[in-house]
Design an enzyme around this catalytic site. Sequence first.
Site, mmCIF file in Angstrom:
data_model
loop_
_atom_site.group_PDB
_atom_site.id
_atom_site.type_symbol
_atom_site.label_atom_id
_atom_site.label_comp_id
_atom_site.label_asym_id
_atom_site.label_seq_id
_atom_site.Cartn_x
_atom_site.Cartn_y
_atom_site.Cartn_z
ATOM 1 N N HIS A 132 -5.132 0.767 34.292
ATOM 2 C CA HIS A 132 -5.961 1.455 33.299
ATOM 3 C C HIS A 132 -5.395 2.845 33.045
ATOM 4 C CE1 HIS A 132 -8.876 -1.710 34.285
ATOM 5 N NE2 HIS A 132 -9.514 -1.369 33.184
ATOM 6 N N LYS A 136 -9.396 6.964 34.046
ATOM 7 C CA LYS A 136 -10.429 6.117 34.663
ATOM 8 C C LYS A 136 -10.685 6.613 36.077
ATOM 9 C CE LYS A 136 -11.704 1.305 35.605
ATOM 10 N NZ LYS A 136 -13.044 1.455 34.984
#
Length: 283
Positions: A132, A136
């Site tokens: 990600h 995140k």
Amino acid sequence: MTTTLAIVGATGKMGRLFGEIAEASAEYEVVSRLDSRSALDEMLGADVVVDVSVPGVTQSVVEFAVQHGKQVLVGTSGWSADRLAGLRRALGDPPSSGVVVIPNFSLGSVLATSFAAMAARFYDSIEVIEAHAATKVDSPSGTAVRTAELMQAARAARGPVSAPHSDQRARGQQVASIPVHSLRLAGIVAKQDVVFGGTGEVLTITHETISPSAYAAGIRVALAAARTARGLVVGLDALLDLDGTGASGGGAGAGGGSGSAAQSAPEPENVSGQAATATSVTS
């Protein structure tokens, strides 16, 4: 009839996306947008509370909404199996309201997880690699946790997977006995590879999100379900006809609601669908 929404975490990427989708539909009206400086009671004028905040505050947000009888849609990580069990108890029996918890709003991601659970019954060597954006704050991702837990539930008769040298930190975090490796890099939206090792072969199930627009279809499904859900429903798969039988899938220990959140069969209690730990939290 228009459904009014309060979006908690409205200034974040997902909060803005929810706002755009609601504004483009005649079915919804955003009446409250909450950020880190907002009082929780600002959500009370809405029919449905959408929580896309951060792992460190999501539990208090959802508990406050449930205490005030609100319908809730959660798109924030941090909901472990223990937290979900407590939330299920807080909703009561029979529940007078509903909470829909969605680890990933991407239809493709839900399908990939379903395929992985199917394949897990045939392999003993399985690992997950998820990536990600660097922003995140939790790892492993809620999607990776749910994928690992559903795979282990599907292969319960076979027992834990083979994960040699799992005591070494470089081998990742074990979730339901399956090593999960997390990457946090600039330039990535979301990607997950589930790798199955067999005799003379390797099977990889890959899903990659290349734009946040991939979440729009799942958001619409989840919003429709959240309006009428009763009890706890976990996962977009609980709201979709994945097996083509015309019925929705299972929610995690949930009594499904009416409408889009149709009556759903229970999943194993250890399937949380959310990441266990936030590595950092910003308010």
